[in-house]
Design a protein around this motif. Sequence first.
Motif, PDB file in Angstrom:
ATOM      1  N   UNK B  36       0.841  -1.204   0.000  1.00  0.00           N
ATOM      2  CA  UNK B  36       0.000   0.000   0.000  1.00  0.00           C
ATOM      3  C   UNK B  36       0.875   1.253   0.000  1.00  0.00           C
ATOM      4  N   UNK B  37       0.330   2.308  -0.580  1.00  0.00           N
ATOM      5  CA  UNK B  37       1.079   3.561  -0.667  1.00  0.00           C
ATOM      6  C   UNK B  37       1.448   4.076   0.729  1.00  0.00           C
ATOM      7  N   UNK B  38       0.545   3.854   1.699  1.00  0.00           N
ATOM      8  CA  UNK B  38       0.819   4.327   3.055  1.00  0.00           C
ATOM      9  C   UNK B  38       2.006   3.584   3.671  1.00  0.00           C
ATOM     10  N   UNK B  39       2.104   2.282   3.371  1.00  0.00           N
ATOM     11  CA  UNK B  39       3.247   1.508   3.884  1.00  0.00           C
ATOM     12  C   UNK B  39       4.544   2.009   3.252  1.00  0.00           C
ATOM     13  N   UNK B  40       4.491   2.270   1.952  1.00  0.00           N
ATOM     14  CA  UNK B  40       5.686   2.762   1.252  1.00  0.00           C
ATOM     15  C   UNK B  40       6.117   4.107   1.849  1.00  0.00           C
ATOM     16  N   UNK B  41       5.145   4.965   2.126  1.00  0.00           N
ATOM     17  CA  UNK B  41       5.458   6.269   2.722  1.00  0.00           C
ATOM     18  C   UNK B  41       6.151   6.107   4.062  1.00  0.00           C
ATOM     19  N   UNK B  42       5.661   5.156   4.853  1.00  0.00           N
ATOM     20  CA  UNK B  42       6.314   4.893   6.142  1.00  0.00           C
ATOM     21  C   UNK B  42       7.744   4.392   5.943  1.00  0.00           C
ATOM     22  N   UNK B  43       7.918   3.498   4.962  1.00  0.00           N
ATOM     23  CA  UNK B  43       9.269   2.998   4.653  1.00  0.00           C
ATOM     24  C   UNK B  43      10.204   4.158   4.334  1.00  0.00           C
ATOM     25  N   UNK B  44       9.720   5.044   3.455  1.00  0.00           N
ATOM     26  CA  UNK B  44      10.528   6.190   3.036  1.00  0.00           C
ATOM     27  C   UNK B  44      10.882   7.052   4.245  1.00  0.00           C
TER      28      UNK B  44
END
Lengths: 270, 270
Positions: B36-44
């Motif tokens: 999910x985009x939200x997970x990717x944002x957290x990763x970043x």
Amino acid sequence: MKMKRSHRLVDMTHYLLNNPYRTISLPFFVDRYQAAKSSISEDVGIIAEQFKLSNIGIVETIAGASGGVIFRPKVEKDKAMEYMNQLTAKLTDKQRILPGGYFYFSDVLGNPYDLRHIGNIIASAYYGQSIDVIMTMATKGISMAQAVANFLNVPFVIVQREAQLTEGSTVSVTYVTGNDEVKKMALTKNNLSADQNILIVDDFMNGGGTMNGMLSLVEEFDCHTIGAVVFGEADNQKNYIDYPYKSLIKVKKTADNLDVAGIELGSLFD
Amino acid sequence: MKMKRSHRLVDMTHYLLNNPYRTISLPFFVDRYQAAKSSISEDVGIIAEQFKLSNIGIVETIAGASGGVIFRPKVEKDKAMEYMNQLTAKLTDKQRILPGGYFYFSDVLGNPYDLRHIGNIIASAYYGQSIDVIMTMATKGISMAQAVANFLNVPFVIVQREAQLTEGSTVSVTYVTGNDEVKKMALTKNNLSADQNILIVDDFMNGGGTMNGMLSLVEEFDCHTIGAVVFGEADNQKNYIDYPYKSLIKVKKTADNLDVAGIELGSLFD
């Protein structure tokens, strides 16, 4: 600095990528992250798994008191081929042929993206071998040599067509060029010490004169040639080389030797 | 490939390190990791935090439809100084002085460890500036230019003392050497296009002739010099350069100009 696993993984990934072919003791990481040895071991396991899946390389754990972890870059053949196909497509362009059938590819050897791929592919071809120094010839081989050196984490030395005044004592050998001229190449004496293992890297092989020169230079220094690799070689010219060198691409010339007939993958991919 | 956060962080760290100064869209990572985009944002967010703490660089998130993430390498001054102190200690060695007061440092410019640090320090000094191409002079500037190019992710071009036959049309300028000789330097025409922003990188400045030559070559190509930096400069010689160049080290020579009196940090650290 004490940190969570997620943050440790980011830092450790960066650390390993910047220190290939170097044994790093687990206590070093334990101290760096203020974490238990078992946690560090798990971190290493995750990175090893992902580095393999992502075609980055192999992370090996060495057990025992003098143990630790070592990362060796390695790109698998299919990933290497993906890049090579993209590269040969780019190189197959009429505008790259210069008067005399010369072939323009300096842009490739001046591009960090291409150099990372080329360096990685060559380093992977000599994966796990004991190489002390990369040797190349000025000037066009330098960027490739540096790219390979970066992945193997060893120094590179530059052979010059003329001894440079500013560099102290040199050792020189004579070699015969494609036009049957006898020339001299030289390397600064303190660039190598006896008994080192050398990987020779150069940009292009036409007649093989330069490569033969470097092979004898390695002998002059009482060192050992572990491998020899060129970016490109002219396919239908006779390369008088008594050494199993490898190439990334073969450039086929037309019968009159004035034009490029095609580009093929070189012997490194055989 | 679908994977856990820990594995994503490893792959994404590697991906960003290999693609500096390039905007990567979040959908690219969403697709790459099937997350999910939200997970990717957290990763970043995690990577951005750790890259800053580890002195690797700045990860910026760009909002909006054409948004994404961009990583720019940046080493802070105190970390850079740590390396520089270690380097100047290594260089302060009587055996490095060659006949004529020449100074031996080719080993540094042939060592991947040093080149990574030097490239990172120079790239950080021009952090966030719009640079299209690195220009250097054969042969000793090449490895430095490549190291900087690798961190800024732009190509580098090599000026030669003589036009090489195999490279097609060239543009050349004359320049005056330290011994008042008039020489020519040349660059292949298709190496640059008009209006590009150039960072000039070279190994050593004695009288400034080579640097002046490159500054006029940039003008000949209708390009713009954004910066000029040398590894070392001779301190007590007059450098007739009408450009605010930077240096990593200053080499102080004795009054008779035949010996090195000391090594200091250069103007890049002022």
